[in-house]
Design a protein around this motif. Structure first.
Motif, PDB file in Angstrom:
ATOM      1  N   SER A 423      78.026  10.902 -16.849  1.00 31.30           N
ATOM      2  CA  SER A 423      77.378  10.960 -15.534  1.00 31.30           C
ATOM      3  C   SER A 423      77.255   9.561 -14.919  1.00 31.30           C
ATOM      4  O   SER A 423      77.412   8.537 -15.595  1.00 31.30           O
ATOM      5  CB  SER A 423      75.995  11.602 -15.651  1.00 31.30           C
ATOM      6  OG  SER A 423      75.203  10.920 -16.583  1.00 31.30           O
ATOM      7  N   LEU A 424      76.937   9.542 -13.628  1.00 31.04           N
ATOM      8  CA  LEU A 424      76.870   8.291 -12.874  1.00 31.04           C
ATOM      9  C   LEU A 424      75.795   7.348 -13.419  1.00 31.04           C
ATOM     10  O   LEU A 424      75.962   6.130 -13.399  1.00 31.04           O
ATOM     11  CB  LEU A 424      76.604   8.601 -11.401  1.00 31.04           C
ATOM     12  CG  LEU A 424      76.502   7.417 -10.439  1.00 31.04           C
ATOM     13  CD1 LEU A 424      77.772   6.592 -10.466  1.00 31.04           C
ATOM     14  CD2 LEU A 424      76.206   7.906  -9.029  1.00 31.04           C
ATOM     15  N   LEU A 431      74.341  -2.522 -17.792  1.00 27.79           N
ATOM     16  CA  LEU A 431      75.002  -3.706 -17.249  1.00 27.79           C
ATOM     17  C   LEU A 431      76.464  -3.800 -17.669  1.00 27.79           C
ATOM     18  O   LEU A 431      77.323  -4.182 -16.866  1.00 27.79           O
ATOM     19  CB  LEU A 431      74.236  -4.962 -17.706  1.00 27.79           C
ATOM     20  CG  LEU A 431      72.819  -5.136 -17.132  1.00 27.79           C
ATOM     21  CD1 LEU A 431      72.168  -6.371 -17.721  1.00 27.79           C
ATOM     22  CD2 LEU A 431      72.874  -5.221 -15.619  1.00 27.79           C
ATOM     23  N   GLU A 432      76.777  -3.440 -18.917  1.00 28.35           N
ATOM     24  CA  GLU A 432      78.153  -3.543 -19.386  1.00 28.35           C
ATOM     25  C   GLU A 432      79.031  -2.489 -18.724  1.00 28.35           C
ATOM     26  O   GLU A 432      80.140  -2.790 -18.263  1.00 28.35           O
ATOM     27  CB  GLU A 432      78.197  -3.409 -20.909  1.00 28.35           C
ATOM     28  CG  GLU A 432      77.501  -4.562 -21.640  1.00 28.35           C
ATOM     29  CD  GLU A 432      77.604  -4.419 -23.144  1.00 28.35           C
ATOM     30  OE1 GLU A 432      78.230  -3.442 -23.604  1.00 28.35           O
ATOM     31  OE2 GLU A 432      77.059  -5.284 -23.860  1.00 28.35           O
ATOM     32  N   ARG A 433      78.542  -1.239 -18.661  1.00 26.19           N
ATOM     33  CA  ARG A 433      79.343  -0.173 -18.038  1.00 26.19           C
ATOM     34  C   ARG A 433      79.455  -0.383 -16.526  1.00 26.19           C
ATOM     35  O   ARG A 433      80.466  -0.035 -15.912  1.00 26.19           O
ATOM     36  CB  ARG A 433      78.719   1.201 -18.316  1.00 26.19           C
ATOM     37  CG  ARG A 433      78.640   1.593 -19.777  1.00 26.19           C
ATOM     38  CD  ARG A 433      80.016   1.648 -20.434  1.00 26.19           C
ATOM     39  NE  ARG A 433      80.923   2.560 -19.796  1.00 26.19           N
ATOM     40  CZ  ARG A 433      81.016   3.865 -20.089  1.00 26.19           C
ATOM     41  NH1 ARG A 433      80.223   4.371 -21.024  1.00 26.19           N
ATOM     42  NH2 ARG A 433      81.885   4.642 -19.487  1.00 26.19           N
ATOM     43  N   LEU A 437      82.924  -0.805 -12.780  1.00 24.95           N
ATOM     44  CA  LEU A 437      83.064  -0.230 -11.439  1.00 24.95           C
ATOM     45  C   LEU A 437      83.355  -1.334 -10.434  1.00 24.95           C
ATOM     46  O   LEU A 437      82.720  -2.383 -10.432  1.00 24.95           O
ATOM     47  CB  LEU A 437      81.778   0.501 -11.036  1.00 24.95           C
ATOM     48  CG  LEU A 437      81.296   1.618 -11.966  1.00 24.95           C
ATOM     49  CD1 LEU A 437      80.022   2.236 -11.413  1.00 24.95           C
ATOM     50  CD2 LEU A 437      82.369   2.674 -12.145  1.00 24.95           C
ATOM     51  N   ASN A 438      84.325  -1.094  -9.572  1.00 25.89           N
ATOM     52  CA  ASN A 438      84.579  -1.986  -8.447  1.00 25.89           C
ATOM     53  C   ASN A 438      84.218  -1.273  -7.154  1.00 25.89           C
ATOM     54  O   ASN A 438      83.812  -0.117  -7.156  1.00 25.89           O
ATOM     55  CB  ASN A 438      86.037  -2.456  -8.435  1.00 25.89           C
ATOM     56  CG  ASN A 438      87.029  -1.286  -8.455  1.00 25.89           C
ATOM     57  OD1 ASN A 438      86.828  -0.284  -7.748  1.00 25.89           O
ATOM     58  ND2 ASN A 438      88.087  -1.403  -9.251  1.00 25.89           N
TER      59      ASN A 438
END
Length: 523
Positions: A423-424, A431-433, A437-438
């Motif tokens: 999930s989002l 912080l690592e995951r 995301l860009n």
């Protein structure tokens, strides 16, 4: 003869007969700063101090002078207490002159005595008010008064009156003394004075600042003194000044005032008790009515479900039971237990308000997400019905697809397509995951959520308000495509309906997405 006047008269007689004894005390405080003085500056300083010693008493107890020019110029000022005679004033300034010249080898210094003060500087400071209050630690201040709260009130009243008189009464020459009864046997004596080169408003401001410091350090003690460059304040429980022009102040508190205070206390207490009773009764009635409203809403939503056109493959009987046809896959409980390793904790993907989600592997190798509704939730069956009815016919790339369902005994299960990226919230709160995301992925996720909501609100046959949209209910597939899930809280609108009222709060608070959310026109 008034007993209160006797000590004052004795003090005056002693000051006249023995002027040297009064001024021959140790300095209260001295202050040195700035650069070390050179020989020329020192020569100018010596001349300046001699001028202050000679002229202060003649000038009425206050005198400014300047000696030298350029970098070696010296500015000086002397102030005597207004209640001492010229002889005492001259002796005090002379002693201050000798002490400050001997003890401070700087270009900026100041010294305070009980009856006078002397200051010099390489900078011009005349007519400038800069408050730098300093507290004098004396033996008298170590003794506390018996009733500090009342003492503080009486002291404040006395000193406020004196600050106004010193600053704004021209005849006072920026000097005021006074006394006030604190108890049957105790009297507070106060004194305030400013240098006469500052304005009345600056004097008043300086005295108010000094009073604040005085109350902060000494309001519960039997004496206190604050000295500064432009003003001094002091109080004692004995007469320490030679000024008979002041009269005894009366603290304005009568029996009527005390009764008024008691009336206020009584009224406030009664008001608080009454308010507490009203709040208690209101909360009790609100809870009672709220429980009835919840039951009414559950009944109305059940009727609404029964009135909805059933999706193909799902029939709801009058008793609220489901009849599942071949068009909606039905899976037996035994198969699901094998797929989830009997609902093992190792396969748990997450847990919500109405159940736990497990990862399952079907016999054909297909991965699924199995939502197992809580057995203890009294809303479980209603949520189960709602989710099956709403999702069975919803087909959109931004909605999680329902694959099958199962119910046996107390078990109520829904099988969804498996989302490998979870999930989002897994991304945005880690912080690592989050670093994975860009902005393009962010944009695609936001766009996917918006398209899913638009479909629910406008394009599907059943108009849906999700009511529990949050990061944990936005799932991500292997290509990071956003899919809205968990319709257990959904509110269904009929074709002609564009508004609805709810009598209870549902959903979960979230940092980013809260419910209810995105209230658009739905029909």
């Amino acid at each position: 003869m008034d007993k209160d006047k006797l000590p004052v008269m004795l003090f005056a007689i002693i000051s006249l007969l023995m002027p040297a004894a009064l001024s021959a005390t140790d300095p209260l405080l001295n202050f040195c700063s700035a650069d070390v003085r050179n020989s020329q500056f020192e020569s100018n300083l010596e001349r300046l101090l001699e001028s202050l010693s000679s002229n202060t008493s003649i000038a009425g107890g206050f005198y400014n002078d300047t000696v030298g020019d350029g970098l070696d110029i010296v500015y000086g000022q002397a102030l005597c207490r207004w209640d001492v005679n010229s002889t005492v004033c001259q002796n005090c300034v002379d002693e201050a002159r000798q002490e400050i010249f001997k003890s401070c080898n700087k270009t900026d210094a100041m010294i305070w005595y009980e009856l006078c003060q002397v200051r010099y500087s390489y900078q011009m400071f005349f007519q400038l008010m800069v408050y730098t209050g300093k507290y004098l630690d004396k033996d008298s201040q170590e003794k506390n008064v018996s009733n500090p709260h009342h003492f503080n009130d009486v002291l404040t009243y006395l000193m406020i009156n004196l600050s106004g008189a010193a600053a704004f009464s021209p005849s006072k020459r920026m000097f005021a003394t006074g006394k006030i009864k604190f108890s049957g046997k105790d009297t507070i004596y106060g004194l305030q004075q400013c240098t006469r080169d500052i304005s009345p408003s600056d004097c008043h401001s300086c005295l108010n600042s000094a009073l604040t410091d005085l109350l902060g350090c000494c309001s519960s003690q039997q004496g206190g003194t604050i000295v500064s460059r432009n003003c001094n304040v002091r109080f004692e429980l004995f007469p320490f000044f030679n000024d008979t022009s002041n009269s005894l102040l009366i603290y304005p508190q009568s029996k009527a005032d005390r009764w008024k205070k008691w009336k206020v206390v009584i009224l406030v207490s009664a008001s608080i008790i009454l308010l507490a009773a009203i709040v208690f009764c209101t909360v009790h009635l609100w809870r009672k009515k709220g429980s009835e409203d919840v039951k009414d809403e559950e009944k109305s939503e059940q009727v609404l479900l029964q009135d909805l056109p059933s999706p193909t493959g799902v029939t709801i009987t009058e008793e609220g039971m489901f009849i599942i046809s071949e068009e909606l896959a039905f899976m037996d409980l035994a198969t699901i237990k094998i797929a989830t390793n009997d609902f093992s904790d190792l396969n748990k993907l997450g847990q919500g308000g109405f159940g736990t989600v497990y990862k399952g592997l079907l016999p054909d190798g297909k991965e699924v997400a199995v939502k197992r509704l809580s057995k203890k939730s009294w809303q479980g069956l209603e949520e189960f019905k709602t989710e099956v009815v709403t999702i069975a016919k919803l087909q959109h790339k931004n909605l999680v697809r329902l694959l099958a369902c199962s119910f046996e005994g107390e078990e109520k299960l829904l099988l969804y397509e498996f989302m490998p990226n979870k999930s989002l919230d897994v991304f945005i709160f880690d912080l690592e995951r989050r670093a994975e995301l860009n902005w393009k992925i962010y944009y695609n996720i936001i766009e996917g959520i918006a398209r899913g909501l638009l479909y629910l609100h406008e394009d599907s046959r059943l108009k849906i308000i999700h009511r529990d949209l949050k990061p944990s209910n936005v799932l991500l597939d292997h290509e990071m495509v956003a899919k809205i899930s968990d319709f257990g809280m959904a509110r269904i609108f009929c074709d002609s309906q564009n508004t609805a009222n709810t009598k209870r709060v549902v959903g979960t608070l979230s940092l980013l997405l809260t419910a209810p959310i995105f209230i658009f026109r739905t029909c």
